[in-house]
Design an enzyme around this catalytic site. Structure first.
Site, PDB file in Angstrom:
ATOM      1  CB  THR A 137      38.534  50.283 -14.727  1.00  0.00           C
ATOM      2  OG1 THR A 137      38.669  49.872 -16.101  1.00  0.00           O
ATOM      3  CG2 THR A 137      37.068  50.243 -14.343  1.00  0.00           C
TER       4      THR A 137
ATOM      5  CG  LEU B 277      36.980  42.991 -15.980  1.00  0.00           C
ATOM      6  CD1 LEU B 277      38.106  43.444 -15.050  1.00  0.00           C
ATOM      7  CD2 LEU B 277      37.549  42.640 -17.355  1.00  0.00           C
TER       8      LEU B 277
ATOM      9  CB  THR C  62      42.928  39.162 -11.790  1.00  0.00           C
ATOM     10  OG1 THR C  62      41.532  38.851 -12.013  1.00  0.00           O
ATOM     11  CG2 THR C  62      43.741  37.892 -11.947  1.00  0.00           C
ATOM     12  N   GLY C  63      41.681  41.351  -9.189  1.00  0.00           N
ATOM     13  CA  GLY C  63      40.900  42.572  -9.016  1.00  0.00           C
ATOM     14  C   GLY C  63      41.725  43.693  -8.438  1.00  0.00           C
ATOM     15  NE  ARG C  64      42.560  48.330  -7.707  1.00  0.00           N
ATOM     16  CZ  ARG C  64      42.217  49.611  -7.703  1.00  0.00           C
ATOM     17  NH1 ARG C  64      41.058  49.997  -8.194  1.00  0.00           N
ATOM     18  NH2 ARG C  64      43.031  50.519  -7.207  1.00  0.00           N
TER      19      ARG C  64
ATOM     20  CG  ASP D 219      47.981  40.460 -11.950  1.00  0.00           C
ATOM     21  OD1 ASP D 219      49.155  40.177 -12.258  1.00  0.00           O
ATOM     22  OD2 ASP D 219      47.350  41.412 -12.456  1.00  0.00           O
TER      23      ASP D 219
ATOM     24  CD  GLU E  39      49.573  46.450  -7.080  1.00  0.00           C
ATOM     25  OE1 GLU E  39      48.810  45.489  -7.047  1.00  0.00           O
ATOM     26  OE2 GLU E  39      49.420  47.414  -7.870  1.00  0.00           O
TER      27      GLU E  39
ATOM     28  CG  HIS F 179      48.551  45.398 -11.011  1.00  0.00           C
ATOM     29  ND1 HIS F 179      48.127  46.127  -9.940  1.00  0.00           N
ATOM     30  CD2 HIS F 179      47.540  45.462 -11.918  1.00  0.00           C
ATOM     31  CE1 HIS F 179      46.927  46.629 -10.183  1.00  0.00           C
ATOM     32  NE2 HIS F 179      46.551  46.243 -11.393  1.00  0.00           N
TER      33      HIS F 179
ATOM     34  CB  ALA G 205      45.528  40.421 -14.875  1.00  0.00           C
ATOM     35  CD1 TRP G 206      47.377  45.559 -15.668  1.00  0.00           C
ATOM     36  CD2 TRP G 206      47.183  46.982 -17.375  1.00  0.00           C
ATOM     37  NE1 TRP G 206      48.490  46.368 -15.657  1.00  0.00           N
ATOM     38  CE2 TRP G 206      48.396  47.254 -16.695  1.00  0.00           C
ATOM     39  CE3 TRP G 206      46.850  47.755 -18.496  1.00  0.00           C
ATOM     40  CZ2 TRP G 206      49.275  48.263 -17.097  1.00  0.00           C
ATOM     41  CZ3 TRP G 206      47.719  48.759 -18.886  1.00  0.00           C
ATOM     42  CH2 TRP G 206      48.913  49.009 -18.194  1.00  0.00           C
TER      43      TRP G 206
END
Length: 325
Positions: A81, A165, A239-241, A265, A270, A292, A294-295
């Site tokens: 996204t 979300l 859990t966003g960015r 997350d 990263e 990372h 969560a998705w």
């Protein structure tokens, strides 16, 4: 877009390994050559996209300098996204369409968000580690009370980000008997009664969860000044960015007790190097860091892949979907 007579369209995927190998990911509706790279370094991007008609990337940045030699490129399909890895202005100037994936994570991210909330609110990981250390035997009775346990029912959930979300998280929170607040944009007034002023949400929430995009206006939106406003010692969930929270200030807030715990997350780097601020918090019983993911439920990844293929197939037919530039 019209297929050239000289050769089939070349579709170049720059970082296939960021999507589960079990996932089917291949355009079907038109003749094409699919070139797949498991990973691509930044200094390899220009050469790899030079003769591409369509580029697929998840986390590999595509910047203006890499686009200079990509004369055939007409579509960049981002397998996510967020599109901050793409130089949108340069793409627009060159007539390159950029499309992203939407709505695929409306179950997986909220579920992961609440997994972190439950684990922290009930000190699940702290108790697990205590049991592993033999604390239960030392207690000499049927239970022990070393870490706090709190119900979610009746607590206040503050949500920063009111997209799909954030609203999915709100529905789960309401089902659990929580009072749900949506934050107004930081520094903005007059958004209406459905939104709580940003600072008021920080003061009154028991749990704060972040679902905002990373933009100049949202970078480090939670820092030392914001932690100082958190009167109820809330949990902070991201859990966003990476970059929405000042990670150094987070560590200070956790160690000083300004907040009750944090579940992240995402990180600014990263994978995070060993000296990253979040890595220095892993000894705390009230901090959880996941990589990372969560998705990344199996169902969500396949939904992402299906949508990605649909975007490419539609573009070849002359239809543009999920355009961001």
């Amino acid at each position: 877009m019209t297929e050239t007579a000289a050769r089939p369209l070349r579709v170049v995927m720059l970082d296939r390994e960021t999507i589960s190998p079990e996932t089917v990911l291949r355009p079907q509706a038109f003749p094409h050559e699919l070139v797949v790279y498991q990973r691509t370094a930044r200094d390899e991007v220009a050469a790899r996209i030079a003769d591409a008609d369509i580029v697929v990337t998840n986390k590999v940045p595509v910047r203006a300098d890499a686009l200079e030699g990509a004369a055939r490129l007409k579509l960049i399909a981002v397998a996510a996204t967020g599109t901050d890895v793409i130089d949108l202005a340069a793409c627009t100037a060159r007539g390159i369409t950029v499309s992203n994936i939407r709505g695929y994570a409306v179950h997986t991210v909220p579920e992961h968000t609440f997994a972190l909330i439950f684990a922290l609110r009930r000190s699940i990981t702290a108790y697990l580690e205590a049991v592993r250390r033999g604390r239960w035997q030392e207690a000499g009775q049927f239970c022990f009370f070393d870490y706090p346990i709190r119900d979610l029912a009746g607590s206040t959930l503050g949500i920063i980000g009111d997209g799909s979300l954030g609203r999915s998280v709100a529905r789960v929170g309401e089902a659990l008997g929580m009072k749900v607040l949506f934050a107004a944009h930081k520094g903005r007034t007059g958004m209406g009664s459905l939104y709580t002023p940003f600072e008021d949400l920080l003061r009154t929430s028991d749990i704060i969860t972040l679902h905002a995009p990373l933009r100049p206006a949202t970078r480090n939106m939670i820092g030392a000044a914001e932690f100082a406003l958190m009167e109820r010692r809330p949990l902070l969930i991201n859990t966003g960015r990476g970059g929405l929270v000042d990670e150094v200030a987070l560590g200070e807030a956790l160690r000083s007790g300004q907040i009750g715990g944090a579940g992240f997350d995402v990180a600014t780097a990263e994978p995070p190097p060993a000296d990253h601020p979040l890595m220095g918090l892993l000894d705390l019983p009230n901090f959880i860091l996941t990589p990372h993911v969560a998705w990344a439920s199996r169902e969500a990844i396949q939904s992402l892949a299906d949508q990605l293929v649909d975007i490419i197939d539609a573009f070849q037919r002359g239809e543009k979907r999920n355009v961001v530039n």
